[in-house]
Design a protein around this motif. Structure first.
Motif, PDB file in Angstrom:
ATOM      1  N   MET A 210     -35.967  17.912 -12.232  1.00 10.57           N
ATOM      2  CA  MET A 210     -36.650  17.186 -11.193  1.00 10.57           C
ATOM      3  C   MET A 210     -36.014  15.814 -11.063  1.00 10.57           C
ATOM      4  O   MET A 210     -35.684  15.171 -12.058  1.00 10.57           O
ATOM      5  CB  MET A 210     -38.120  17.008 -11.552  1.00 10.57           C
TER       6      MET A 210
ATOM      7  N   LEU B  79     -44.307  14.214 -15.827  1.00  8.95           N
ATOM      8  CA  LEU B  79     -43.400  15.042 -15.024  1.00  8.95           C
ATOM      9  C   LEU B  79     -41.963  14.932 -15.529  1.00  8.95           C
ATOM     10  O   LEU B  79     -41.230  15.918 -15.542  1.00  8.95           O
ATOM     11  CB  LEU B  79     -43.481  14.650 -13.552  1.00  8.95           C
TER      12      LEU B  79
ATOM     13  N   MET C  89     -41.224  17.259 -18.528  1.00  9.98           N
ATOM     14  CA  MET C  89     -41.287  18.716 -18.341  1.00  9.98           C
ATOM     15  C   MET C  89     -39.910  19.338 -18.586  1.00  9.98           C
ATOM     16  O   MET C  89     -38.881  18.678 -18.428  1.00  9.98           O
ATOM     17  CB  MET C  89     -41.748  19.053 -16.921  1.00  9.98           C
ATOM     18  N   PRO C  90     -39.887  20.632 -18.970  1.00 10.23           N
ATOM     19  CA  PRO C  90     -38.593  21.304 -19.132  1.00 10.23           C
ATOM     20  C   PRO C  90     -37.824  21.336 -17.806  1.00 10.23           C
ATOM     21  O   PRO C  90     -38.410  21.219 -16.732  1.00 10.23           O
ATOM     22  CB  PRO C  90     -38.974  22.729 -19.544  1.00 10.23           C
ATOM     23  N   LYS C  91     -36.520  21.499 -17.921  1.00 11.91           N
ATOM     24  CA  LYS C  91     -35.666  21.539 -16.732  1.00 11.91           C
ATOM     25  C   LYS C  91     -36.057  22.724 -15.841  1.00 11.91           C
ATOM     26  O   LYS C  91     -36.290  23.817 -16.328  1.00 11.91           O
ATOM     27  CB  LYS C  91     -34.205  21.670 -17.158  1.00 11.91           C
ATOM     28  N   TRP C  92     -36.142  22.481 -14.545  1.00 15.27           N
ATOM     29  CA  TRP C  92     -36.480  23.529 -13.590  1.00 15.27           C
ATOM     30  C   TRP C  92     -35.195  24.185 -13.096  1.00 15.27           C
ATOM     31  O   TRP C  92     -34.136  23.559 -13.049  1.00 15.27           O
ATOM     32  CB  TRP C  92     -37.204  22.944 -12.392  1.00 15.27           C
ATOM     33  N   ASN C  93     -35.282  25.450 -12.699  1.00 14.16           N
ATOM     34  CA  ASN C  93     -34.145  26.139 -12.077  1.00 14.16           C
ATOM     35  C   ASN C  93     -34.069  25.733 -10.613  1.00 14.16           C
ATOM     36  O   ASN C  93     -35.098  25.574  -9.947  1.00 14.16           O
ATOM     37  CB  ASN C  93     -34.308  27.653 -12.177  1.00 14.16           C
TER      38      ASN C  93
ATOM     39  N   GLY D 145     -33.630  25.839  -6.616  1.00 12.19           N
ATOM     40  CA  GLY D 145     -33.984  26.807  -5.578  1.00 12.19           C
ATOM     41  C   GLY D 145     -32.713  27.420  -5.016  1.00 12.19           C
ATOM     42  O   GLY D 145     -31.660  26.774  -4.961  1.00 12.19           O
TER      43      GLY D 145
ATOM     44  N   TYR E  91     -41.390  19.700  -3.590  1.00  7.71           N
ATOM     45  CA  TYR E  91     -42.650  20.255  -4.054  1.00  7.71           C
ATOM     46  C   TYR E  91     -43.630  19.119  -4.302  1.00  7.71           C
ATOM     47  O   TYR E  91     -43.277  18.115  -4.922  1.00  7.71           O
ATOM     48  CB  TYR E  91     -42.423  21.045  -5.350  1.00  7.71           C
TER      49      TYR E  91
ATOM     50  N   MET F 234     -46.829  18.200  -6.308  1.00  9.74           N
ATOM     51  CA  MET F 234     -47.607  18.688  -7.446  1.00  9.74           C
ATOM     52  C   MET F 234     -48.866  17.847  -7.576  1.00  9.74           C
ATOM     53  O   MET F 234     -48.805  16.669  -7.931  1.00  9.74           O
ATOM     54  CB  MET F 234     -46.791  18.608  -8.730  1.00  9.74           C
TER      55      MET F 234
END
Length: 50
Positions: free
Chosen positions: A1, A22, A25-29, A31, A42, A44
């Motif tokens: 993020m 935020l 948080m773990p790394k997001w993949n 899109g 996004y 949240m």
């Protein structure tokens, strides 16, 4: 993020805590559309109970 923004501020200390959580948080993949990475936005919602 990346580029985390607070849209509706309640209290500066709560805003900082929300951003801190935020960021931890773990790394997001990323899109993907047809296998190609694309930017995704996004909103949240975060609810604080005091």
């Amino acid at each position: 993020m990346t580029h985390i923004n607070v849209l509706k501020s309640v209290e500066p200390s709560l805003d900082r805590e929300a951003v801190r959580v935020l960021n931890s948080m773990p790394k997001w993949n990323a899109g993907r559309v047809d296998g190609i990475p694309v930017p995704v936005y996004y909103i949240m919602p975060i609810t604080f109970r005091l």
